[in-house]
Design a protein around this motif. Structure first.
Motif, PDB file in Angstrom:
ATOM      1  N   SER A   1      -8.821   8.209   3.348  1.00  0.00           N
ATOM      2  CA  SER A   1      -7.695   7.271   3.389  1.00  0.00           C
ATOM      3  C   SER A   1      -6.598   7.790   4.308  1.00  0.00           C
ATOM      4  CB  SER A   1      -7.115   7.101   1.978  1.00  0.00           C
ATOM      5  OG  SER A   1      -7.942   6.276   1.198  1.00  0.00           O
ATOM      6  N   MET A   2      -5.665   6.882   4.623  1.00  0.00           N
ATOM      7  CA  MET A   2      -4.502   7.288   5.418  1.00  0.00           C
ATOM      8  C   MET A   2      -3.791   8.435   4.702  1.00  0.00           C
ATOM      9  SD  MET A   2      -3.043   3.633   6.761  1.00  0.00           S
ATOM     10  CE  MET A   2      -3.448   2.591   5.370  1.00  0.00           C
TER      11      MET A   2
ATOM     12  N   ASP B   1     -14.788   1.980  -0.683  1.00  0.00           N
ATOM     13  CA  ASP B   1     -13.680   2.064   0.264  1.00  0.00           C
ATOM     14  C   ASP B   1     -13.893   3.340   1.079  1.00  0.00           C
ATOM     15  OD1 ASP B   1     -11.278   1.675   1.611  1.00  0.00           O
ATOM     16  OD2 ASP B   1     -10.026   2.437  -0.025  1.00  0.00           O
ATOM     17  N   THR B   2     -13.096   3.491   2.099  1.00  0.00           N
ATOM     18  CA  THR B   2     -13.209   4.667   2.961  1.00  0.00           C
ATOM     19  C   THR B   2     -13.187   5.968   2.167  1.00  0.00           C
ATOM     20  OG1 THR B   2     -12.206   5.837   4.820  1.00  0.00           O
ATOM     21  CG2 THR B   2     -10.683   4.709   3.348  1.00  0.00           C
TER      22      THR B   2
ATOM     23  N   LEU C   1     -11.721  -2.955   3.570  1.00  0.00           N
ATOM     24  CA  LEU C   1     -11.639  -2.782   5.025  1.00  0.00           C
ATOM     25  C   LEU C   1     -10.341  -2.049   5.394  1.00  0.00           C
ATOM     26  CD1 LEU C   1     -12.899  -6.299   6.200  1.00  0.00           C
ATOM     27  CD2 LEU C   1     -14.262  -4.199   5.962  1.00  0.00           C
ATOM     28  N   PRO C   2     -10.289  -1.261   6.474  1.00  0.00           N
ATOM     29  CA  PRO C   2     -11.345  -1.089   7.461  1.00  0.00           C
ATOM     30  C   PRO C   2     -12.516  -0.241   6.946  1.00  0.00           C
ATOM     31  CG  PRO C   2      -9.498   0.347   7.992  1.00  0.00           C
ATOM     32  CD  PRO C   2      -9.056  -0.502   6.839  1.00  0.00           C
TER      33      PRO C   2
ATOM     34  N   ASN D   1      -9.329   6.246  -5.126  1.00  0.00           N
ATOM     35  CA  ASN D   1      -8.071   6.139  -4.380  1.00  0.00           C
ATOM     36  C   ASN D   1      -7.235   4.934  -4.816  1.00  0.00           C
ATOM     37  OD1 ASN D   1      -9.292   3.894  -3.270  1.00  0.00           O
ATOM     38  ND2 ASN D   1      -9.828   4.872  -1.342  1.00  0.00           N
ATOM     39  N   ASN D   2      -6.272   4.559  -3.961  1.00  0.00           N
ATOM     40  CA  ASN D   2      -5.370   3.437  -4.235  1.00  0.00           C
ATOM     41  C   ASN D   2      -6.127   2.129  -4.525  1.00  0.00           C
ATOM     42  OD1 ASN D   2      -6.236   3.318  -1.537  1.00  0.00           O
ATOM     43  ND2 ASN D   2      -4.180   3.458  -0.668  1.00  0.00           N
ATOM     44  N   CYS D   3      -7.153   1.835  -3.717  1.00  0.00           N
ATOM     45  CA  CYS D   3      -7.883   0.567  -3.919  1.00  0.00           C
ATOM     46  C   CYS D   3      -8.693   0.607  -5.212  1.00  0.00           C
ATOM     47  CB  CYS D   3      -8.790   0.276  -2.727  1.00  0.00           C
ATOM     48  SG  CYS D   3      -7.840  -0.132  -1.246  1.00  0.00           S
TER      49      CYS D   3
ATOM     50  N   LEU E   1       0.837  -1.214   0.000  1.00  0.00           N
ATOM     51  CA  LEU E   1       0.000   0.000   0.000  1.00  0.00           C
ATOM     52  C   LEU E   1       0.865   1.254   0.000  1.00  0.00           C
ATOM     53  CD1 LEU E   1      -3.313   0.875   1.835  1.00  0.00           C
ATOM     54  CD2 LEU E   1      -1.400   2.483   1.935  1.00  0.00           C
TER      55      LEU E   1
ATOM     56  N   HIS F   1      -2.547  -0.219  -4.352  1.00  0.00           N
ATOM     57  CA  HIS F   1      -2.618  -1.303  -3.352  1.00  0.00           C
ATOM     58  C   HIS F   1      -2.763  -2.627  -4.131  1.00  0.00           C
ATOM     59  CE1 HIS F   1      -2.994  -3.270   0.350  1.00  0.00           C
ATOM     60  NE2 HIS F   1      -4.114  -2.758   0.831  1.00  0.00           N
TER      61      HIS F   1
HETATM   62  N1  NVA Z   1      -7.744   3.579   0.839  1.00  0.00           N
HETATM   63  C1  NVA Z   1      -7.400   3.110   2.162  1.00  0.00           C
HETATM   64  C2  NVA Z   1      -7.143   1.641   2.129  1.00  0.00           C
HETATM   65  C3  NVA Z   1      -6.798   1.045   3.447  1.00  0.00           C
HETATM   66  C4  NVA Z   1      -6.520  -0.422   3.337  1.00  0.00           C
HETATM   67  C5  NVA Z   1      -6.187   3.863   2.657  1.00  0.00           C
HETATM   68  O1  NVA Z   1      -5.258   4.102   1.869  1.00  0.00           O
HETATM   69  O2  NVA Z   1      -6.159   4.231   3.830  1.00  0.00           O
END
Ligand code: NVA
Ligand code: CP
Length: 320
Positions: free
Chosen positions: A243-244, A239-240, A280-281, A174-176, A139, A144
């Motif tokens: 993200s982080m 997804d969220t 997840l989360p 995002n990444n996912c 990630l 990811h």
């Molecule tokens: N898009 C989220 C995925 C977490 C697995 C993040 O980057 O925080």
């Protein structure tokens, strides 16, 4: 070390020895080979897995929090007879300013592969440039790929094939989102993302996935209306919204993405057997309703478990 991978194929020559930062470095046959092995591993009792990584030392560096990725890599490597060496970024000299280049050169003398979770994608590109062992992205803000592989395996288990499947990604590009597009397109899926203006996935990657997917019966595209993306979809994925690394902007993001929640109403546009997916989360009351997350159409727990199978398969091909 045993030479034979479960499933009766050899380590793929275009996966062996490679760093995997996005999956875009692999041909479709390489991704197929990893998914094939992952499916074969999934059908075995993990305690019966062959010792494909016997004597191999796999570094797992986490510069960001993780539950699934950390545990699935540790469990998968251990079941294949390898040894995971887990390092928290804050405990490393890199966190005090040691050069990424020096870290790469030193760890390459000690480890057989380096798995890294970090922020900027450029960080893992720099590590991979200087490492002399394969580097695997677990990630970055950009991609990811291990999640994308688990998503594709989960869909293949559910539907028997991924060719011509349609997945709708709803929310933040995002990444996912990008890794679902890349992995899905390389396995013949069409992935449509519905994102509000300003939250679209990287157009260069979308274009790449569309071009890679078309000869295989798939592709990638972006729309703004979630019901358009979800129309006739076999999988509805979110997804969220935060993200982080996006935390400071959290309130604005929640406002902008509020119409991009997946719920029962949106699922009425999908195929009757469509599954609900999330890496997840999850953030309850935000991007997905509890009814869908815990309901009969939810594939999220299989997705999480499949992280073990795909990462083990990926390492077996890379180090084969
Ligand atoms: N898009 C989220 C995925 C977490 C697995 C993040 O980057 O925080
Ligand atoms: N999906 C995923 O990568 O989860 P973790 O952040 O818990 O590793």
């Amino acid at each position: 070390m045993l030479n034979r991978l479960p499933g009766g194929i050899e380590p793929h020559p275009q996966v062996r020895g490679r760093s995997i930062l996005t999956l875009m470095e692999l041909p479709p046959e390489g991704v197929e080979a990893v998914i094939h092995t992952a499916g074969a591993l999934a059908s075995l009792d993990r305690r019966q897995w062959p010792s494909l990584l016997e004597g191999r030392m796999i570094g797992l560096i986490f510069e960001r929090p993780s539950t699934r990725t950390r545990v699935s890599f540790e469990v998968g490597v251990s079941h294949l007879g390898g040894h995971p060496v887990v390092l928290a970024g804050r405990d490393m000299q890199m966190g005090r300013g040691e050069r990424i280049r020096d870290t790469a050169l030193v760890l390459s003398r000690m480890l057989d592969a380096i798995v890294l979770r970090t922020g900027p994608h450029e960080t893992i590109e720099e590590l991979a440039e200087h490492a002399t062992v394969p580097v695997i992205n677990s990630l970055t803000y950009g991609h990811h790929p291990c999640q994308g592989l688990a998503d594709v395996l989960t869909l293949r288990q559910r539907f028997g094939t991924t060719r011509h499947l349609r997945a709708a990604y709803v929310g933040d590009g995002n990444n996912c989102c990008l890794s679902l597009m890349v992995a899905g397109a390389l396995c013949g899926m069409h992935v449509v993302a519905a994102c509000p203006p300003g939250y679209e996935p990287d157009p260069d990657v979308v274009e790449w996935a569309d071009a890679a997917g078309r000869p295989l019966g798939g592709g990638a595209s972006v729309v703004t209306d979630p019901s358009v993306a979800v129309a006739d979809a076999h999988a509805v994925y979110t997804d969220t919204w935060v993200s982080m690394g996006d935390e400071e902007d959290g309130d604005r993001r929640r406002r902008d993405l509020d119409a991009y929640r997946i719920d029962d109403r949106l699922l009425t546009f999908a195929t009757p057997d469509a599954v609900v997916m999330h890496p997840l989360p999850a953030h309850h009351g935000e991007e997905v309703s509890d009814g869908l997350l815990y309901g009969p159409r939810s594939a999220v727990w299989d997705q999480a478990e499949n992280r073990i199978n795909v990462q083990a398969a990926l390492l077996a091909h890379v180090l084969g």
